[in-house]
Design a protein around this motif. Sequence first.
Motif, PDB file in Angstrom:
ATOM      1  N   TYR A 141      -0.757  -4.654   1.769  1.00  0.00           N
ATOM      2  CA  TYR A 141      -1.363  -3.337   2.593  1.00  0.00           C
ATOM      3  C   TYR A 141      -1.075  -2.290   1.839  1.00  0.00           C
ATOM      4  N   VAL A 142      -1.851  -1.192   1.557  1.00  0.00           N
ATOM      5  CA  VAL A 142      -1.752   0.095   0.989  1.00  0.00           C
ATOM      6  C   VAL A 142      -0.482   0.663   1.294  1.00  0.00           C
ATOM      7  N   ASN A 143       0.121   0.473   2.626  1.00  0.00           N
ATOM      8  CA  ASN A 143       1.219   1.251   2.923  1.00  0.00           C
ATOM      9  C   ASN A 143       2.422   0.463   2.059  1.00  0.00           C
ATOM     10  N   THR A 144       2.395   0.612   0.850  1.00  0.00           N
ATOM     11  CA  THR A 144       3.759   0.080   0.146  1.00  0.00           C
ATOM     12  C   THR A 144       3.769   0.979  -1.130  1.00  0.00           C
ATOM     13  N   SER A 145       4.921   0.718  -1.698  1.00  0.00           N
ATOM     14  CA  SER A 145       5.234   1.669  -2.901  1.00  0.00           C
ATOM     15  C   SER A 145       4.526   1.130  -3.952  1.00  0.00           C
ATOM     16  N   ALA A 146       4.287   1.965  -5.095  1.00  0.00           N
ATOM     17  CA  ALA A 146       3.571   1.820  -6.383  1.00  0.00           C
ATOM     18  C   ALA A 146       4.092   0.455  -6.988  1.00  0.00           C
ATOM     19  N   ALA A 147       5.496   0.467  -6.969  1.00  0.00           N
ATOM     20  CA  ALA A 147       6.264  -0.567  -7.690  1.00  0.00           C
ATOM     21  C   ALA A 147       6.029  -1.997  -6.791  1.00  0.00           C
ATOM     22  N   VAL A 148       5.920  -1.839  -5.632  1.00  0.00           N
ATOM     23  CA  VAL A 148       5.472  -3.183  -4.946  1.00  0.00           C
ATOM     24  C   VAL A 148       4.089  -3.552  -4.861  1.00  0.00           C
ATOM     25  N   LYS A 149       3.131  -2.836  -5.165  1.00  0.00           N
ATOM     26  CA  LYS A 149       1.805  -2.981  -5.206  1.00  0.00           C
ATOM     27  C   LYS A 149       1.731  -3.539  -6.750  1.00  0.00           C
ATOM     28  N   ALA A 150       2.733  -3.348  -7.662  1.00  0.00           N
ATOM     29  CA  ALA A 150       2.563  -3.797  -9.052  1.00  0.00           C
ATOM     30  C   ALA A 150       2.912  -5.120  -9.209  1.00  0.00           C
ATOM     31  N   GLU A 151       3.509  -5.590  -8.129  1.00  0.00           N
ATOM     32  CA  GLU A 151       4.147  -7.152  -8.151  1.00  0.00           C
ATOM     33  C   GLU A 151       3.239  -8.043  -7.246  1.00  0.00           C
TER      34      GLU A 151
END
Length: 335
Positions: A141-151
């Motif tokens: 979900y977009v409600n995550t940090s950039a570092a989490v999105k990257a994974e």
Amino acid sequence: MEFSNSQITKETDRLFKNLSKTNWSKSDCKIIAPITLEINKLKKEKDTIILTHSYMTPDLMYGIADFIGDSYGLSKLASETKAKTILFCSVYFMAETAKILNPKKTVIVPAIAGCSLAESITPEDVQNMRKKYPTAGIVCYVNTSAAVKAECDVCCTSSNALKIIEAMPQKKIIFLPDALMAKNLQPLTKKQLISWHGTCIVHEEFSPKTVDEIRIEYPNVKILAHTECNPAVIAKVDMAGGTEGMIKYIENTNTKKFMLVTECGLTDRIKVEYPNKQIVGSCALCPYMKKIMLKDVLQVLKSPRKDQIIDLPADVMKKAKKSLDRMVKIVEKSK
Ligand code: SF4
């Protein structure tokens, strides 16, 4: 900065026109008028665009914002403007998304505001989930940090989550980080969803009992809820979706009375932008979003501190952008 009496009076009247619909008095508007005047002057001088999320307070939304909207929509909008700097009145992860989509622009935030959902998961948690379920796809979900999105493999918003899940080649999908949203999505798909334990502390507070009580008190009401709410609440409402989906529903429905099972900022937006619609029942305040005040906006505009300037490692930006781009590709293909 000094302003004349006539400038203050004119600004007070401009503010009062919208803010009065959310119960602001004229004297409240007069108090903030010198601040909004200064912010609006400075943002032009500093070639800055101000984006405010729909959960901000009305003085920010109708006093200084260039655009109001949801996090992903605002970040996309920012790419279309020529302004050198983006000042994002929102929680931190939203400003990170704006930076990922606008890498050449400076992105600044008035306060370092967290989010219970975004903070529930780290990049290492995602890596561990991948190891535990090697054949599963990972949707965040977009409600995550950039570092989490990257994974993750792909991002989603509340409005396209189901579309993204269905488009994934895997039968098993790890859906992060919102446990309640995953529960709401599971009955809509044949895929197996593996969820995380994150929740939005604002939306998880609503109970089905509140919905029942409102229906008894206002028999013709339409009740709209955010998909971050508990499935027991979602089962009882007329429409479940994200912020922009709720606004569209209100716009396209003849009903006059609505209850919004969500953050109070959206209730304020409806009161100002759709004055012929009536909002009943109570809303909830997000303590993270409400951390941001006019004085913080003025301070960051004048002289941002280092921690107020979004600065992400190049590899995180690249990988997180891939997750966001994949989402856009899937949505575009389905049109
Ligand atoms: S409303 Fe919920 S999801 Fe949105 S910022 Fe606040 S805690 Fe996070």
